[in-house]
Design a protein around this motif. Structure first.
Motif, short mmCIF file in Angstrom:
data_model
loop_
_atom_site.label_atom_id
_atom_site.label_comp_id
_atom_site.label_asym_id
_atom_site.label_seq_id
_atom_site.Cartn_x
_atom_site.Cartn_y
_atom_site.Cartn_z
N GLU A 173 -1.47 -11.44 8.04
CA GLU A 173 -1.68 -12.19 9.40
C GLU A 173 -0.60 -13.13 9.61
O GLU A 173 0.08 -13.83 8.72
N SER A 174 -0.20 -13.62 11.03
CA SER A 174 0.69 -14.22 11.34
C SER A 174 0.44 -15.01 12.77
O SER A 174 -0.40 -14.68 13.36
N ARG A 175 0.80 -16.31 12.78
CA ARG A 175 0.74 -17.02 14.02
C ARG A 175 2.09 -17.68 14.46
O ARG A 175 2.59 -18.32 13.24
N ARG A 176 2.63 -17.75 15.42
CA ARG A 176 3.73 -18.48 15.80
C ARG A 176 3.79 -20.14 15.57
O ARG A 176 2.69 -20.74 15.62
N GLY A 177 4.63 -20.57 14.67
CA GLY A 177 4.68 -21.87 14.14
C GLY A 177 3.94 -21.90 12.93
O GLY A 177 4.20 -23.11 12.15
N ALA A 178 3.15 -20.94 12.32
CA ALA A 178 2.44 -21.32 11.19
C ALA A 178 2.68 -20.20 10.06
O ALA A 178 2.49 -20.26 9.09
N GLY A 179 3.60 -19.35 10.43
CA GLY A 179 4.28 -18.21 9.57
C GLY A 179 3.23 -17.00 9.24
O GLY A 179 2.40 -16.69 10.15
N TYR B 159 6.89 -6.69 7.31
CA TYR B 159 5.90 -7.57 7.66
C TYR B 159 4.87 -6.96 8.57
O TYR B 159 3.55 -6.91 8.69
N GLU B 160 5.57 -5.93 9.47
CA GLU B 160 5.03 -5.59 10.85
C GLU B 160 4.07 -4.47 10.19
O GLU B 160 2.73 -4.59 10.64
N ALA B 161 4.48 -3.76 9.30
CA ALA B 161 3.47 -2.67 8.75
C ALA B 161 2.22 -3.42 8.15
O ALA B 161 1.22 -2.68 8.20
N LEU B 162 2.49 -4.22 7.26
CA LEU B 162 1.48 -5.01 6.59
C LEU B 162 0.46 -5.56 7.60
O LEU B 162 -1.15 -5.49 7.32
N ARG B 163 1.18 -6.17 8.67
CA ARG B 163 0.10 -6.68 9.87
C ARG B 163 -0.94 -5.54 10.25
O ARG B 163 -2.07 -5.66 10.37
N GLY B 164 -0.02 -4.42 10.45
CA GLY B 164 -0.88 -3.30 10.89
C GLY B 164 -1.96 -2.67 10.09
O GLY B 164 -3.04 -2.10 10.71
N GLU B 165 -1.61 -2.76 8.90
CA GLU B 165 -2.72 -2.44 7.63
C GLU B 165 -3.69 -3.38 7.43
O GLU B 165 -4.61 -3.31 6.61
N ALA C 85 6.86 -2.94 1.70
CA ALA C 85 5.41 -3.13 2.20
C ALA C 85 4.31 -2.91 1.15
O ALA C 85 3.47 -3.46 0.77
N ASP C 86 4.79 -1.67 0.46
CA ASP C 86 3.81 -1.13 -0.59
C ASP C 86 3.89 -1.91 -1.65
O ASP C 86 2.84 -2.40 -2.48
N GLY C 87 5.01 -2.80 -1.95
CA GLY C 87 4.98 -3.51 -3.13
C GLY C 87 4.38 -4.83 -2.89
O GLY C 87 3.59 -5.14 -3.92
N ILE C 88 4.34 -5.51 -1.90
CA ILE C 88 3.50 -6.68 -1.51
C ILE C 88 2.07 -6.37 -1.29
O ILE C 88 1.23 -7.01 -1.98
N ARG C 89 1.70 -5.23 -0.59
CA ARG C 89 0.39 -4.61 -0.92
C ARG C 89 -0.23 -4.75 -2.36
O ARG C 89 -1.33 -5.08 -2.54
N VAL D 279 -6.82 -9.48 3.59
CA VAL D 279 -7.13 -8.12 3.14
C VAL D 279 -7.93 -7.37 4.31
O VAL D 279 -8.60 -8.31 5.26
N PRO D 280 -7.86 -6.30 4.46
CA PRO D 280 -8.46 -5.60 5.77
C PRO D 280 -10.14 -5.92 5.64
O PRO D 280 -10.64 -5.99 4.49
N ALA D 281 -10.64 -6.04 6.84
CA ALA D 281 -12.06 -6.16 7.08
C ALA D 281 -12.85 -5.08 6.23
O ALA D 281 -12.29 -3.71 6.44
#
Length: 499
Positions: free
Chosen positions: A88-94, A78-84, A39-43, A99-101
């Motif tokens: 972003e994810s959506r079923r069927g769209a990947g 991926y879940e950690a990145l979503r939490g930070e 997660a840190d690497g992707i961030r 970036v955070p607000a």
């Protein structure tokens, strides 16, 4: 409807992540769990702009196979990145990067900091110095005196003002390169020149050979144009160019264009000698490759005993292989957005014709200002001031970095504006992130490479000196300690610093 605008393949993301090598953990240092490291690497890739915002990431199973980890590890990352707020994810769209607000969208190039941020942040991202006064003011005043006749015209000069084209041609002629005004096109900075050349010669999917490392903003410009970059490794230190490797790449890859900075290369500061220039031009000619020579640093020799080689175009008397790009932005001031192209007349005509669909021309007032500088001797006076300032900055920055970071390695270039530094095994990407937290902005090495190369480097420009250079080195040392220990700044904001 999907929210992503581009996609990153599993193999590509694995290469980028694989480049983020940290120093081995010392005694007592705890390694993060595998999912946290991923997660840190992707961030980090998102924060640096090497993976763009709104880029679709690979499916969990695909990335797990590419990284040889479990799917559970990727799912947790991926879940950690979503939490930070970085995914972003959506079923069927990947899943796609975000970036955070409230966070600024990461830049993919090396843009300067906004003025309001300069009080608390030392900016080592942009290799540009303040204007060499009083010459900027005098040049603008001289331009205003020359403006009235031009104000009675339409103001569009796609090839540039005739007077400035003639002046630039004469300057090449006085350097021993016979040049006609018909061989010159004035552009909006060197970036505008190279963008025009890439669109004329390097259509989408065309190969472009580039030095590795090379100037980050040019690499990004070429990527955005759809080019396929072919990196050619520089020789070690300041020895410059490996001509056997260049000849091999040009012969085997047959790139349409090759881009080189032979005069105080950005970022390494290397200076190609006459023999290297001659052999590079010969290799390009044999391969049918257009060689684009970036001369924007050519007047920035800093040591008095430097003997400048002949221009790259001097080794192309027929004018069929080399296109030269120059600019006022490095030698004079980045705010003076005047560049130029020197090429064969038929190439200039094609560039000018294509310009009708781009920007039509370069601002008249700025062209008149540069023409005034060239015509009065003001240019030489201003550039001499620039050399003195850059030399002093270089020496002070080198002294400060050697004192605060004795494990970092570099060779001191004899010209240009940049220092290419090996960071003692630390990740340049993580140093850049930690630097932002302690109040110094520094670009990491991978920005200057292709597909994650040069993770163990940072680029330091000679844009600060004196007490500011001292403070910059102190803050870089603090950033290095954070990376070495995996620690934090303790929540302290960087203090305001006034030079």
């Amino acid at each position: 409807m999907a929210q992503w605008t581009s996609a990153v393949g599993a193999a590509q993301l694995a290469r980028l992540l694989g480049s983020q090598q940290d120093r081995p953990a010392g005694p007592g240092t705890r390694r993060p769990p595998a999912y946290r490291a991923l997660a840190d690497g992707i961030r980090l890739l998102v924060l640096e702009g090497r993976v763009p915002v709104a880029a679709r990431l690979p499916a969990e199973r695909e990335l797990a196979l590419a990284l040889s980890v479990s799917r559970t590890t990727v799912a947790a990352a991926y879940e950690a990145l979503r939490g930070e707020g970085f995914l972003e994810s959506r079923r069927g769209a990947g899943s796609w990067t975000a970036v955070p607000a409230g966070n600024p969208v990461p830049a993919r190039g090396l843009e300067p900091l906004p003025p309001e941020a300069l009080g608390s942040m030392i900016d080592l991202g942009c290799a540009a110095l303040p204007a060499p006064e009083p010459w900027l003011t005098r040049a603008v005043q001289g331009a205003l005196e020359e403006l009235p006749p031009y104000a009675h015209t339409h103001g569009d000069y796609p090839a540039g003002l005739p007077a400035l084209r003639a002046m630039i041609a004469d300057r090449y002629t006085r350097r021993g390169i016979a040049t006609m005004p018909e061989q010159i096109m004035v552009t909006t900075g060197a970036m505008g020149a190279i963008d025009a050349i890439c669109h004329l010669f390097g259509g989408r999917g065309e190969r472009i050979a580039v030095e590795s490392p090379s100037y980050a903003n040019i690499l990004q410009l070429m990527r955005e144009a759809g080019a396929r970059l072919v990196p050619v490794a520089m020789a070690e230190g300041l020895t410059g160019w490996d001509l056997d490797r260049w000849r091999q790449v040009l012969r085997e890859a047959a790139p349409r264009i090759a881009y080189v900075v032979a005069d105080f290369h950005n970022p390494t500061g290397a200076l190609a000698d006459d023999d290297q220039r001659r052999r590079l031009v010969d290799a390009a000619r044999s391969a049918g490759t257009v060689l684009v020579a970036d001369e924007t640093m050519s007047e920035l020799w800093l040591d008095e005993d430097v003997e400048m080689p002949r221009p790259v175009c001097a080794f192309d008397p027929a004018g069929s292989t080399v296109i030269t790009v120059g600019s006022a932005s490095k030698a004079f001031w980045a705010g003076m957005r005047i560049g130029w192209v020197r090429a064969a007349p038929d190439v200039i005509r094609s560039l000018v014709a294509a310009r009708a669909y781009a920007d039509l021309g370069t601002p008249v007032l700025e062209q008149l200002a540069v023409n005034w500088l060239f015509g009065t001797g003001g240019w030489e006076e201003a550039v001499q001031l620039r050399r003195v300032q850059a030399r002093q900055n270089r020496d002070e920055l080198v002294s400060a970095v050697r004192r605060e970071l004795p494990g970092w390695e570099f060779e001191v270039p004899r010209g240009g504006l940049t220092l290419w530094v090996r960071t003692g095994g630390l990740s340049g990407s993580r140093l850049a992130e930690a630097g932002e937290r302690v109040g110094v902005r520094v670009p990491s090495g991978p920005r200057f490479g292709v597909d994650g190369a040069f993770e163990g480097y940072v680029r330091l420009p000679f844009t600060v000196g004196g007490a500011v250079a001292e403070e910059a080195a102190v803050r870089l040392a603090a950033a290095a300690r954070i990376v070495e220990t995996g620690g934090t700044t303790g929540g302290e904001a960087p203090r305001t610093f006034v030079a």
